[in-house]
Motif scaffolding. Sequence first.
Motif, mmCIF file in Angstrom:
data_model
loop_
_atom_site.group_PDB
_atom_site.id
_atom_site.type_symbol
_atom_site.label_atom_id
_atom_site.label_comp_id
_atom_site.label_asym_id
_atom_site.label_seq_id
_atom_site.Cartn_x
_atom_site.Cartn_y
_atom_site.Cartn_z
ATOM 1 N N GLY A 1 0.811 -1.213 0.000
ATOM 2 C CA GLY A 1 0.000 0.000 0.000
ATOM 3 C C GLY A 1 0.840 1.256 0.000
ATOM 4 N N SER A 2 1.973 1.217 0.709
ATOM 5 C CA SER A 2 2.857 2.384 0.740
ATOM 6 C C SER A 2 3.472 2.641 -0.622
ATOM 7 N N VAL A 3 3.895 1.572 -1.311
ATOM 8 C CA VAL A 3 4.439 1.745 -2.658
ATOM 9 C C VAL A 3 3.373 2.339 -3.574
ATOM 10 N N CYS A 4 2.151 1.849 -3.463
ATOM 11 C CA CYS A 4 1.055 2.408 -4.273
ATOM 12 C C CYS A 4 0.851 3.880 -3.960
ATOM 13 N N ALA A 5 0.905 4.238 -2.672
ATOM 14 C CA ALA A 5 0.714 5.636 -2.276
ATOM 15 C C ALA A 5 1.829 6.520 -2.823
ATOM 16 N N PHE A 6 3.065 6.069 -2.702
ATOM 17 C CA PHE A 6 4.188 6.834 -3.240
ATOM 18 C C PHE A 6 4.076 6.990 -4.759
ATOM 19 N N LEU A 7 3.819 5.887 -5.445
ATOM 20 C CA LEU A 7 3.782 5.930 -6.910
ATOM 21 C C LEU A 7 2.604 6.767 -7.404
ATOM 22 N N ASP A 8 1.467 6.636 -6.746
ATOM 23 C CA ASP A 8 0.298 7.443 -7.093
ATOM 24 C C ASP A 8 0.612 8.932 -6.948
ATOM 25 N N SER A 9 1.286 9.288 -5.856
ATOM 26 C CA SER A 9 1.639 10.684 -5.607
ATOM 27 C C SER A 9 2.615 11.197 -6.662
ATOM 28 N N ILE A 10 3.602 10.380 -7.017
ATOM 29 C CA ILE A 10 4.564 10.766 -8.058
ATOM 30 C C ILE A 10 3.854 11.005 -9.383
ATOM 31 N N CYS A 11 2.980 10.071 -9.758
ATOM 32 C CA CYS A 11 2.295 10.174 -11.052
ATOM 33 C C CYS A 11 1.344 11.368 -11.092
ATOM 34 N N ASN A 12 0.708 11.654 -9.957
ATOM 35 C CA ASN A 12 -0.151 12.833 -9.907
ATOM 36 C C ASN A 12 0.659 14.101 -10.125
ATOM 37 N N ARG A 13 1.844 14.168 -9.513
ATOM 38 C CA ARG A 13 2.716 15.329 -9.691
ATOM 39 C C ARG A 13 3.189 15.446 -11.135
ATOM 40 N N ALA A 14 3.302 14.293 -11.804
ATOM 41 C CA ALA A 14 3.773 14.290 -13.195
ATOM 42 C C ALA A 14 2.653 14.582 -14.191
ATOM 43 N N GLY A 15 1.419 14.726 -13.695
ATOM 44 C CA GLY A 15 0.296 15.032 -14.572
ATOM 45 C C GLY A 15 -0.238 13.833 -15.332
ATOM 46 N N ILE A 16 0.048 12.632 -14.843
ATOM 47 C CA ILE A 16 -0.463 11.415 -15.476
ATOM 48 C C ILE A 16 -1.848 11.122 -14.900
ATOM 49 N N ARG A 17 -2.796 10.862 -15.766
ATOM 50 C CA ARG A 17 -4.135 10.520 -15.286
ATOM 51 C C ARG A 17 -4.108 9.088 -14.743
ATOM 52 N N THR A 18 -4.244 8.976 -13.427
ATOM 53 C CA THR A 18 -3.948 7.720 -12.743
ATOM 54 C C THR A 18 -5.128 7.203 -11.942
ATOM 55 N N GLY A 19 -5.322 5.888 -11.993
ATOM 56 C CA GLY A 19 -6.288 5.206 -11.133
ATOM 57 C C GLY A 19 -5.535 4.293 -10.187
ATOM 58 N N THR A 20 -5.919 4.282 -8.910
ATOM 59 C CA THR A 20 -5.228 3.454 -7.922
ATOM 60 C C THR A 20 -6.238 2.613 -7.158
ATOM 61 N N TYR A 21 -5.958 1.312 -7.077
ATOM 62 C CA TYR A 21 -6.840 0.350 -6.411
ATOM 63 C C TYR A 21 -6.096 -0.285 -5.249
ATOM 64 N N THR A 22 -6.605 -0.102 -4.022
ATOM 65 C CA THR A 22 -5.957 -0.636 -2.829
ATOM 66 C C THR A 22 -6.986 -1.288 -1.913
ATOM 67 N N SER A 23 -6.504 -2.007 -0.919
ATOM 68 C CA SER A 23 -7.383 -2.617 0.070
ATOM 69 C C SER A 23 -6.594 -2.842 1.368
ATOM 70 N N PRO A 24 -7.301 -2.951 2.512
ATOM 71 C CA PRO A 24 -8.732 -2.720 2.675
ATOM 72 C C PRO A 24 -9.000 -1.224 2.825
ATOM 73 N N HIS A 25 -10.257 -0.852 2.965
ATOM 74 C CA HIS A 25 -10.576 0.543 3.251
ATOM 75 C C HIS A 25 -10.692 0.716 4.761
ATOM 76 N N LEU A 26 -10.597 1.946 5.223
ATOM 77 C CA LEU A 26 -10.694 2.228 6.649
ATOM 78 C C LEU A 26 -12.101 2.671 7.044
ATOM 79 N N ILE A 27 -12.675 3.592 6.279
ATOM 80 C CA ILE A 27 -13.996 4.123 6.634
ATOM 81 C C ILE A 27 -15.011 3.876 5.526
ATOM 82 N N SER A 28 -14.717 4.292 4.312
ATOM 83 C CA SER A 28 -15.645 4.122 3.193
ATOM 84 C C SER A 28 -15.032 3.232 2.129
#
Length: 417
Positions: free
Chosen positions: A53-80
């Motif tokens: 999950g941490s790798v996904c969070a880091f990579l998602d953040s990097i790609c967002n900064r790079a302007g790449i339209r990104t979808g991220t799928y993780t589990s489990p959820h905490l609240i919703s």
Amino acid sequence: MDFSHSVEYLLSLGNEVSAMKLGLENIRTLLAELGNPHNKYLKVQVAGTNGKGSVCAFLDSICNRAGIRTGTYTSPHLISITERVRINGVDITEDEFAQIANVVRETSETLLSQNRLEYRPTFFEQMTAIALLAFAEAKVELAILETGLGGRLDATTAANAEIAAITRIDLDHQVYLGDTIEKIAAEKAAIIHAGSKVVVCAQSQVAMKVICGWCEAVGAEARTTSGFFGQGFGLPKLGLLGGHQVENAQVAMLAAFTLRDHFQISDDAVVEGLETARHPGRLEYEGRYLFDGAHNIGGAKALAAYLAQSERRPITIVFGAMRDKEIGEIASILFPLAEKFVLTEPENLRALSCESLLKYMPLNISRLNVFVTDRVENAVTIAETVASSDGIILVTGSLYLVGDVRKILLTHVSSPN
């Protein structure tokens, strides 16, 4: 079907671990009927024992900064449940979730009525289909997929990701994956296929031998963080706490460099992404609370190392865990660090009873400092009552418990009282 009914239906399919069915035929049939949405974008699949999950969070953040339209799928959820499916770092809306969940449900039921499925798709299979379809509808360029359990037969593997990232491998879920590092590594390495680009965290010799052997068998070449970051590449101050996050950041950074074959990702985007990444419920402070799942031995060791280095305040632990975990070892690592303990049960069918947790308490701890309740809400009240005024309340042992406590605190904050 509105959002609440869509969630109710998914939950009726059973617990995502205990009711799961490992295998790819069902999910592949479902995805094919949905038009193979995963073929419309590039994919990175992340597998491993700890740090996925941490790798996904880091990579998602990097790609967002790079302007790449990104979808991220993780589990489990905490609240919703919407937390599991994010577009450009933002959870999809409840309306979007309900609309797509309804399509997946109706497609599943139609296939089932036509005898084209072996069984009704499970919670995790339908969630995976929802995420992959949501990404296609949002026209993402890249999907980042966190493997649920193992790899070889996990539903996310049906997406046939072009890039495979493997985090540190340790003992966990032995009932499903095998009782040795070799067996577990083989399950996780199986996300690699012919043509895969592979990024691997520095591993034990045993795990690395298995992964490299798999790569050789399918004709893929692994890039390891040990070889790459030994060449002088440094890291900025990370947005996620804990020394263990260095290796997760390295995996994400190496994955980002691998993605440069497809996207423009500047060094600045990499640095900013690592600095601003967030991963709720993992070494996360909220007021006097510290949340961390630490649901296996590796996670417990990482949490203990962080506490030893960074916390000097008295600790009250709120602890709950699933029955299939190495609770004795986890307790032996974490419990000596606290002065008071509240043992409880997350709202999950797999949760171990709070009474059963008592046998894992070290003999040198006074029972006057140990409190037991089967209700998480009571556990929060007790912890806030008995914790030192200058201390912290550590919620750990299960991400499900972390989610339960966060919901309770959120309700208290939003209450008119």
